[in-house]
Write a protein that holds these residues in place. Structure first.
Motif, PDB file in Angstrom:
ATOM      1  N   TRP A   4       1.110  -1.124   0.228  1.00  0.00           N
ATOM      2  CA  TRP A   4      -0.086   0.086  -0.096  1.00  0.00           C
ATOM      3  C   TRP A   4       0.759   0.955  -0.002  1.00  0.00           C
ATOM      4  O   TRP A   4       0.042   2.246  -0.344  1.00  0.00           O
ATOM      5  CB  TRP A   4      -1.603   0.236   0.885  1.00  0.00           C
ATOM      6  CG  TRP A   4      -0.179  -0.082   2.486  1.00  0.00           C
ATOM      7  CD1 TRP A   4       0.449   1.077   3.165  1.00  0.00           C
ATOM      8  CD2 TRP A   4       0.240  -1.378   3.481  1.00  0.00           C
ATOM      9  NE1 TRP A   4       1.190   0.804   4.188  1.00  0.00           N
ATOM     10  CE2 TRP A   4       1.071  -0.583   4.575  1.00  0.00           C
ATOM     11  CE3 TRP A   4      -0.017  -2.140   3.330  1.00  0.00           C
ATOM     12  CZ2 TRP A   4       1.260  -2.199   4.783  1.00  0.00           C
ATOM     13  CZ3 TRP A   4       0.283  -3.578   4.176  1.00  0.00           C
ATOM     14  CH2 TRP A   4       0.819  -2.973   5.071  1.00  0.00           C
ATOM     15  N   CYS A   5       2.434   0.891  -0.006  1.00  0.00           N
ATOM     16  CA  CYS A   5       2.761   1.841  -0.044  1.00  0.00           C
ATOM     17  C   CYS A   5       2.758   3.589  -0.741  1.00  0.00           C
ATOM     18  O   CYS A   5       2.026   3.760  -1.937  1.00  0.00           O
ATOM     19  CB  CYS A   5       4.474   2.080  -0.334  1.00  0.00           C
ATOM     20  SG  CYS A   5       5.328   3.214   0.242  1.00  0.00           S
ATOM     21  N   GLN A   6       1.920   4.294   0.235  1.00  0.00           N
ATOM     22  CA  GLN A   6       1.780   5.776  -0.720  1.00  0.00           C
ATOM     23  C   GLN A   6       2.650   6.383  -1.582  1.00  0.00           C
ATOM     24  O   GLN A   6       2.523   7.908  -1.976  1.00  0.00           O
ATOM     25  CB  GLN A   6       0.857   6.656   0.392  1.00  0.00           C
ATOM     26  CG  GLN A   6       0.039   5.556   0.535  1.00  0.00           C
ATOM     27  CD  GLN A   6      -0.821   6.655   2.211  1.00  0.00           C
ATOM     28  OE1 GLN A   6      -1.506   7.936   1.656  1.00  0.00           O
ATOM     29  NE2 GLN A   6      -2.025   5.352   3.305  1.00  0.00           N
ATOM     30  N   ASN A   7       4.264   5.933  -0.925  1.00  0.00           N
ATOM     31  CA  ASN A   7       5.288   6.908  -1.621  1.00  0.00           C
ATOM     32  C   ASN A   7       6.437   5.642  -2.027  1.00  0.00           C
ATOM     33  O   ASN A   7       7.296   5.633  -2.462  1.00  0.00           O
ATOM     34  CB  ASN A   7       6.048   7.629  -1.358  1.00  0.00           C
ATOM     35  CG  ASN A   7       5.300   9.022   0.000  1.00  0.00           C
ATOM     36  OD1 ASN A   7       4.785   9.508  -0.751  1.00  0.00           O
ATOM     37  ND2 ASN A   7       5.639   8.880   0.874  1.00  0.00           N
ATOM     38  N   PRO A   8       5.415   5.473  -3.801  1.00  0.00           N
ATOM     39  CA  PRO A   8       6.236   5.062  -4.691  1.00  0.00           C
ATOM     40  C   PRO A   8       7.553   4.969  -4.767  1.00  0.00           C
ATOM     41  O   PRO A   8       8.108   4.414  -4.899  1.00  0.00           O
ATOM     42  CB  PRO A   8       5.529   3.910  -6.078  1.00  0.00           C
ATOM     43  CG  PRO A   8       4.300   4.922  -5.685  1.00  0.00           C
ATOM     44  CD  PRO A   8       4.280   5.433  -4.113  1.00  0.00           C
ATOM     45  N   GLU A   9       7.790   5.808  -5.414  1.00  0.00           N
ATOM     46  CA  GLU A   9       8.948   6.634  -5.545  1.00  0.00           C
ATOM     47  C   GLU A   9      10.430   6.510  -4.366  1.00  0.00           C
ATOM     48  O   GLU A   9      11.240   7.052  -4.381  1.00  0.00           O
ATOM     49  CB  GLU A   9       8.957   7.921  -6.441  1.00  0.00           C
ATOM     50  CG  GLU A   9       8.615   9.093  -5.273  1.00  0.00           C
ATOM     51  CD  GLU A   9       6.652   9.772  -4.485  1.00  0.00           C
ATOM     52  OE1 GLU A   9       6.702   8.092  -4.251  1.00  0.00           O
ATOM     53  OE2 GLU A   9       6.630  10.452  -3.912  1.00  0.00           O
ATOM     54  N   SER A  10       9.735   6.315  -2.828  1.00  0.00           N
ATOM     55  CA  SER A  10      10.717   6.466  -2.078  1.00  0.00           C
ATOM     56  C   SER A  10      10.988   5.348  -2.004  1.00  0.00           C
ATOM     57  O   SER A  10      12.061   5.367  -0.865  1.00  0.00           O
ATOM     58  CB  SER A  10       9.890   7.190  -0.729  1.00  0.00           C
ATOM     59  OG  SER A  10       9.361   6.200  -0.496  1.00  0.00           O
ATOM     60  N   ILE A  11      10.837   4.013  -2.760  1.00  0.00           N
ATOM     61  CA  ILE A  11      11.296   2.881  -1.765  1.00  0.00           C
ATOM     62  C   ILE A  11      13.068   2.877  -2.448  1.00  0.00           C
ATOM     63  O   ILE A  11      13.640   2.271  -1.963  1.00  0.00           O
ATOM     64  CB  ILE A  11      10.384   2.035  -2.971  1.00  0.00           C
ATOM     65  CG1 ILE A  11       8.876   1.589  -1.783  1.00  0.00           C
ATOM     66  CG2 ILE A  11      11.117   0.647  -2.225  1.00  0.00           C
ATOM     67  CD1 ILE A  11       8.386   0.793  -1.950  1.00  0.00           C
ATOM     68  N   SER A  12      13.346   3.003  -3.765  1.00  0.00           N
ATOM     69  CA  SER A  12      14.203   2.701  -4.294  1.00  0.00           C
ATOM     70  C   SER A  12      15.187   3.630  -3.563  1.00  0.00           C
ATOM     71  O   SER A  12      14.685   4.831  -3.903  1.00  0.00           O
ATOM     72  CB  SER A  12      14.299   3.137  -6.049  1.00  0.00           C
ATOM     73  OG  SER A  12      15.837   3.424  -6.153  1.00  0.00           O
ATOM     74  N   PRO A  13      16.540   3.105  -3.035  1.00  0.00           N
ATOM     75  CA  PRO A  13      17.901   3.788  -2.453  1.00  0.00           C
ATOM     76  C   PRO A  13      18.582   4.878  -3.210  1.00  0.00           C
ATOM     77  O   PRO A  13      19.399   5.878  -3.346  1.00  0.00           O
ATOM     78  CB  PRO A  13      18.278   3.471  -1.640  1.00  0.00           C
ATOM     79  CG  PRO A  13      18.333   1.448  -2.252  1.00  0.00           C
ATOM     80  CD  PRO A  13      16.780   1.951  -3.638  1.00  0.00           C
ATOM     81  N   ALA A  14      18.441   4.712  -4.687  1.00  0.00           N
ATOM     82  CA  ALA A  14      18.911   5.084  -5.504  1.00  0.00           C
ATOM     83  C   ALA A  14      17.258   6.234  -6.868  1.00  0.00           C
ATOM     84  O   ALA A  14      16.855   6.507  -6.552  1.00  0.00           O
ATOM     85  CB  ALA A  14      19.188   4.496  -7.223  1.00  0.00           C
ATOM     86  N   PRO A  15      18.473   7.030  -7.453  1.00  0.00           N
ATOM     87  CA  PRO A  15      17.692   9.028  -8.172  1.00  0.00           C
ATOM     88  C   PRO A  15      16.930   8.076  -9.408  1.00  0.00           C
ATOM     89  O   PRO A  15      17.656   6.776  -9.548  1.00  0.00           O
ATOM     90  CB  PRO A  15      18.985   9.581  -8.525  1.00  0.00           C
ATOM     91  CG  PRO A  15      20.668   9.079  -7.667  1.00  0.00           C
ATOM     92  CD  PRO A  15      19.850   7.495  -7.532  1.00  0.00           C
ATOM     93  N   GLU A  16      15.501   8.417  -9.287  1.00  0.00           N
ATOM     94  CA  GLU A  16      15.188   7.816 -10.631  1.00  0.00           C
ATOM     95  C   GLU A  16      15.052   9.086 -11.168  1.00  0.00           C
ATOM     96  O   GLU A  16      14.736   9.868 -10.741  1.00  0.00           O
ATOM     97  CB  GLU A  16      13.884   7.036  -9.761  1.00  0.00           C
ATOM     98  CG  GLU A  16      14.645   5.482  -9.935  1.00  0.00           C
ATOM     99  CD  GLU A  16      13.051   5.231  -8.617  1.00  0.00           C
ATOM    100  OE1 GLU A  16      12.643   5.098  -9.313  1.00  0.00           O
ATOM    101  OE2 GLU A  16      12.311   5.105  -7.666  1.00  0.00           O
ATOM    102  N   ILE A  17      13.797   9.099 -12.391  1.00  0.00           N
ATOM    103  CA  ILE A  17      14.008  10.049 -13.173  1.00  0.00           C
ATOM    104  C   ILE A  17      11.999   9.784 -13.633  1.00  0.00           C
ATOM    105  O   ILE A  17      11.523   8.727 -14.012  1.00  0.00           O
ATOM    106  CB  ILE A  17      14.085   9.726 -14.709  1.00  0.00           C
ATOM    107  CG1 ILE A  17      15.770  10.698 -14.368  1.00  0.00           C
ATOM    108  CG2 ILE A  17      13.354  10.781 -15.575  1.00  0.00           C
ATOM    109  CD1 ILE A  17      15.482  12.355 -14.483  1.00  0.00           C
TER     110      ILE A  17
END
Ligand code: SF4
Ligand code: SF4
Lengths: 797, 314
Positions: free
Chosen positions: B42-55
């Protein structure tokens, strides 16, 4: 964390009924006033203008048809109509003459008048004013260069012919304590003391005579109500109403002729005075001043002596609030645009410090605040003065009303305003006694001074600067394609811009001096003058500089748009050097037709005022400092006062924006500019704390003319007590740590506003703050609705 | 341990939110650090999961100017693809985001040095002071960037700021202990007690988490427990009663509830993800569901309250 479940106080049955009636009533034109004033001039050609006016006022108040409706306890109206506007063609008549046939029909702010009234206006009254109003006289002597700036909306220096002359400190206490008979007595004594000879002595004599005549008119209005109430008492439907009517008769026999003896008499005395003041100068921005202060001694005495309870007082004040809504103002078409949705600004000022600097908040401050929240009509506009020693309980009460969705109050910071006045030479006691007038214009104690006399359009001035002194967009057909200037550096560019800006402002000042001369000569105000301290003592009308303190304001429109545009030019042309100035100006000339990419980059990557970005904020600060120096270096106004800067826009940022070409902040031609002193709507993307810090980069003590700063919050921010407390802390920090001057918020979410656009009938009670005033959202033009929706919604998500 | 002097140390920051009111007392600035050892359904911040920068890419903002394509050194931008970015090629260098005029392309995760981040959060000091607020570290899971978190909290304390952390509790106990001197408040997520269920729905074992919870209470740390109230996943009778039992055992009688919001679902497409979450996660938690959770807790003798305030009163 507790959830707020507080219920809004319900009005009494009687007031619910009165409130409904005033909402439903159509706006109408009253013509008795304009008929009597015009006749007084025609029939007394040889008398001085001030006496002609006074005679006109007295005749009006003698002849105005009056009535007392069902359950009224406060009586008196300013026109013969239930919800009526008087006409003031002596100020500006061209719009009235041209648009006479449209007032009934136009889409926004309609006014009813009968065919018979229309005929009389067209055939008899208005021709007298055709070409002879104050505005006409001013327009005739307009030089070519100024006319060019005016018709392209770079400056609007003639607001004093459109209602801003009601911006005045008004000493109602004088009437409450001495009565109009006291004022007449004082004027008679001073008249007798005028030494013979000379034109100045003649002027003084005329002034005192006029004051006496006008005061007699106000007394007469009350006496007529007294007689009417007595008569009506004899045939009243119930003994209860008969008793009320007998009380009314007694009260109106006493005030405002004589001193008020009770709270109720004081309220009635205030109201007659207010109705009297409506007879001159189109005073749509006339303040009720510090009403919690001057009524308090009466309140306290009555409560102490057991004549009055807080509930009774609340009921009178609630009624007074409703009554204000019966006074409306007809504006010509342009006015309905620039004051979109609401042309009247009757301000009541609550709380703050007294003349000695001590907290003056009292029980009536709460009563008035409560009335604003419970009545929730457009008028009067309620302004709260706050200072570090404002009682915490008052902070709480104010915070609650600001966040509960009523959208009816605004707050000002005493610390900043008091200093802004002492800086321009006002004695500190007077500075502390300031009142709010108009939308957001503070006036010190004993001050006469329209603070929105001149509007100047920052983004338009920049547009003309970038295009060799000619507009890129002009409805007057002045647009031209000129070469853009070239500068080596940002410093050179900015210095040249400021030179141009200075030259435009100086032209505005010189024009304003002409406006002041006409006001002094042709438009004296014998009703207002005796209530502005200094005027009676000096035997001088307020327009001639009679008040103890004088000022006059110039208002910058489009502050945020101007700052963002300058910051964008600096960024792109002089810092990153990615484009030349000529290229940027080229985009503006084509309204970015071939440059959407560049436009997006300007919007999204250039520095923005309102995000705590020093590249924008330092320009904001510098422009205020620069303008302040410029103002201080100007000769005094024709009344002997200082020019003061203000940043409030009403709906000018939308109306004037519609005639400003594309700007370097990425704004399209014709789009709304930024509201008040704040950032461009929707560009303050870092939240309220960042926006406040940006705004406070400006030194508000250099804005004695006031400013308006608007925020919009999602109601869900205030669902919890924690949310309300956070807002109160936010406000305190913004005022007392950062030096903010003004704040008003609208608590309403985007979804609701969109729904209201689609289903206006469902939302007829929805009020929003525009800039310094409230309006019914569904009555606003679409452009203004969109600007309010575009304001960043602070929702904590 | 990082060899650089502390002020040169950088952390990967997902977002900085000012005027944040749900993450501790008063007006706060919440710093979201990127990277999380759990991956809750249910993670509401899926962009927070990866420890690497993303685009990220928001198609609705794109004006089709192709600046991004010209800027991309990896040839990863494909205009005929539904997702604009070939995630296999993309090195997350950020060049496209820098050039994109409309911010359709945007960097997810930005490096901050301690000093820069401190400067950033100190901007609202006047508001913290007036409201009793301060700084909250959140995530992702802030303890995942432990050295940075420790150094930043120290720096905040030296600057006199009130501090709080939001943690999922999955960290070495020693590390948590080291943070304690620099924390005024700890918001600790208790999600699911049953270890099998926990593993299934969050992708990790919960033993360490529960041990840390116990440890913090024992050493009298200023800890508040919170439950993300997710329909059926955490908000079920069995789980609530097990949480109740656990809390009572460690001697705690209160829990904060974080109601589930579904509006994160659109974020998946920004990251180029095609998967869509199960139906029960596509709608928000209703106020009835929230009330019934409060009710279940009170049957366990636990006082539960929503951290967003009760049901809207207006
Ligand atoms: S982040 Fe770098 S590699 Fe990835 S798409 Fe953008 S420019 Fe190309
Ligand atoms: S640079 Fe931005 S706006 Fe232009 S095509 Fe790429 S994503 Fe779209």
């Amino acid at each position: 964390m507790t959830t707020i479940t507080k219920q809004r106080r319900a009005l009494s049955q009687r007031l619910q009924h009165m409130r409904r009636r005033v909402i439903d009533a159509p706006r109408e034109l009253g013509i008795v006033r304009v008929r009597e004033v015009t006749n007084a001039i025609r029939n007394n050609r040889d008398l001085p203008r001030i006496i002609q006016f006074a005679l006109g006022v007295r005749e009006t108040l003698k002849k105005l048809p009056i009535d007392i409706s069902d359950s009224e306890l406060i009586v008196g109206k300013s026109t013969e109509k239930f919800k009526g506007s008087a006409l003031y063609p002596e100020l500006k008549s061209d719009g009235l003459i041209k648009e006479l046939d449209n007032f009934n029909e136009r889409t926004s702010m309609q006014f009813k008048l009968t065919d018979e009234e229309k005929r009389e206006l067209r055939e008899d009254i208005l021709p007298f004013w055709d070409g002879t109003s104050g505005f006409d006289k001013w327009a005739k002597q307009l030089d070519k260069d100024t006319d060019f700036l005016v018709r392209n909306l770079a400056i609007i220096p003639f607001n004093d012919f459109q209602g801003s002359t009601g911006l005045s400190y008004v000493d109602y206490r004088k009437v409450l304590e001495n009565g109009y008979e006291g004022i007449i007595g004082e004027a008679q004594a001073r008249l007798a003391g005028v030494s013979n000879g000379g034109p100045e002595a003649e002027d003084k004599r005329a002034f005192y005579k006029a004051v006496i005549i006008a005061a007699e008119g106000v007394i007469e209005l009350a006496k007529r109500h007294s007689r009417l109430a007595s008569e009506m008492a004899r045939t009243a439907p119930s003994e209860e109403r008969a008793k009320e009517l007998r009380e009314i008769a007694e009260i109106c026999a006493q005030v405002p002729a004589k001193p008020a003896r009770t709270f109720r008499e004081a309220v009635q005395s205030f109201w007659f005075t207010f109705c009297g003041l409506q007879q001159m100068d189109m005073p749509m921005e006339l303040p009720g001043a510090r009403i919690d202060q001057y009524l308090y001694p009466f309140y306290r005495r009555d409560v102490k002596e057991g004549r009055l309870s807080r509930e009774d007082a609340q009921e009178f004040i609630d009624e007074l609030f409703v009554r204000f809504n019966q006074v409306v103002f007809l504006g010509e078409y342009v006015i309905t645009r620039v004051v979109d949705g609401n042309s009247t600004r009757f301000d009541l000022t609550l709380g703050g410090v007294d003349r000695d600097g001590k907290d003056a908040t009292n029980e009536l401050s709460y009563v008035f605040l409560d009335a604003a929240d419970a009545v929730r009509l457009l008028h009067p506009s309620v302004t709260i003065r706050l200072h570090p020693d404002t009682p915490e309980s008052f902070f709480q009460a104010v915070g609650e009303v600001m966040t509960n969705g009523s959208n009816v109050v605004q707050v000002f910071n005493d610390n900043v305003i008091v200093e802004s006045f002492t800086r321009v030479g006002v004695p500190v006691e007077d500075a502390r006694d300031y009142v709010l007038t108009g939308c957001i214009q503070p006036l010190s104690g004993n001050m006469y001074g329209p603070s929105c006399s001149v509007f100047f359009n920052g983004p338009k001035i920049l547009e003309m600067f970038l295009n060799g002194g000619k507009p890129i967009l002009s409805l007057a057909g002045d647009d031209a394609d000129m070469p853009s200037p070239e500068y080596e550096s940002w410093e050179d560019f900015y210095a040249a811009f400021k030179d141009y800006y200075r030259s435009v402002l100086e032209r505005a000042f010189s024009q304003y001096r002409l406006v002041g001369d006409i006001q002094r000569r042709d438009l004296p105000n014998p009703v207002l003058s005796p209530l502005v301290p200094g005027s009676l003592e000096r035997g001088k009308d307020v327009k001639a500089g009679g008040a103890l303190n004088n000022a006059s304001g110039i208002a910058l429109v489009g502050n945020g748009t101007l700052i963002d545009s300058l910051a964008a030019i600096r960024d792109v042309v002089y810092t990153k050097k990615s484009h030349t100035l000529d290229e940027v100006v080229g985009w503006l000339k084509t309204d970015f037709e071939y440059n959407e990419e560049e436009r997006q980059a300007l919007r999204n990557h250039a520095p923005k005022f309102g995000t705590c970005d020093s590249r924008a904020d330092e320009i904001a600060k510098d422009l205020v400092d620069f303008t302040d120096e410029l103002l201080l270096s100007q000769p005094k106004t024709s009344r002997g006062g200082a020019h003061v800067l203000s940043m409030h826009t009403e709906a000018h940022h939308i109306y004037q924006g519609s005639m400003v070409a594309a700007s370097a902040d990425g704004r399209h031609a014709g789009e709304a500019m930024s509201p008040g002193c704040g950032p461009t709507s929707g560009m303050d993307k870092e939240g309220p704390t960042a926006s406040m810090q940006s705004v406070c980069a400006m030194d508000f003590t250099k804005m004695a003319g006031g400013s308006s700063y608007n925020q919009r919050y999602s109601p869900k921010m205030f669902d919890t007590e924690q949310g309300v407390q956070a807002f109160i802390s936010l406000l305190k920090a913004y005022f007392f740590k950062l030096g903010g001057q003004h704040l008003q918020i609208s608590t309403v979410d985007t979804e609701t506003l969109r729904d209201a656009q689609k289903n206006p009938a469902k939302y007829e009670d929805l009020l929003v703050r525009v800039t310094g005033y409230s309006a019914r959202f569904v009555e606003l033009t679409e452009a203004t609705q969109e600007e309010i929706i575009a304001r960043s919604e602070i929702c904590g998500c | 341990m990082d060899v650089h002097p502390e002020n040169d140390m950088t952390g990967l920051v997902l977002d900085i939110q000012r005027y944040s009111l749900d993450d501790g007392p008063g007006i706060r600035t919440t710093v979201f650090l990127k990277g999380c050892p759990l991956s809750c359904r249910w993670c509401q911040n899926p962009e927070s999961i990866s420890p690497a920068p993303e685009i990220g890419f928001r198609a609705e903002r794109c004006i089709g100017c192709r600046t991004c394509q010209k800027a991309c050194p990896a040839d990863a931008i494909m205009f005929d693809n539904a997702d604009r970015i070939d995630r296999g090629r993309c090195t997350a260098c950020g060049a496209c985001a820098e050039g994109c005029p409309s911010r359709a392309m945007f960097a997810v995760g930005k490096r901050y040095s301690i000093s820069k981040l401190l400067e950033e959060v100190k901007r609202d000091a006047a508001f913290y002071e007036e409201s009793g607020g301060g700084v909250t570290l959140s995530g992702g899971e802030p303890t995942l960037q432990f050295d940075f978190t420790l150094a930043f909290l120290k720096a905040c304390k030296e600057a006199g700021l009130n501090t709080a952390i939001e943690t999922n509790g999955l960290a070495a106990s020693d590390n948590l202990r080291k943070l304690l001197p620099y924390l005024d408040r700890i918001y600790f997520d208790l999600k699911i007690i049953n270890s099998v269920e926990h593993q299934r729905l969050t992708g990790a074992d919960n033993r360490q988490i529960l041990e840390n919870a116990r440890m913090l209470v024992e050493c009298r740390a200023p800890v508040d427990f919170r439950l993300p109230v997710v329909p059926s996943m955490t908000a079920n009778k069995a789980n609530i009663s097990e949480i109740g039992v656990f809390l009572k055992k460690v001697g705690v009688r209160e829990i904060g509830l974080c109601p589930y919001h579904e509006n994160w679902v659109t974020k998946l497409s920004w990251l180029g993800r095609r998967d869509s979450p199960p139906a029960e996660l596509q709608k928000p938690l209703t106020s009835e569901e929230l009330l019934s959770v409060i009710d279940m807790f009170s049957q366990e003798g636990i006082n539960a309250r929503s951290v967003e305030g009760e049901i809207a009163a207006r």
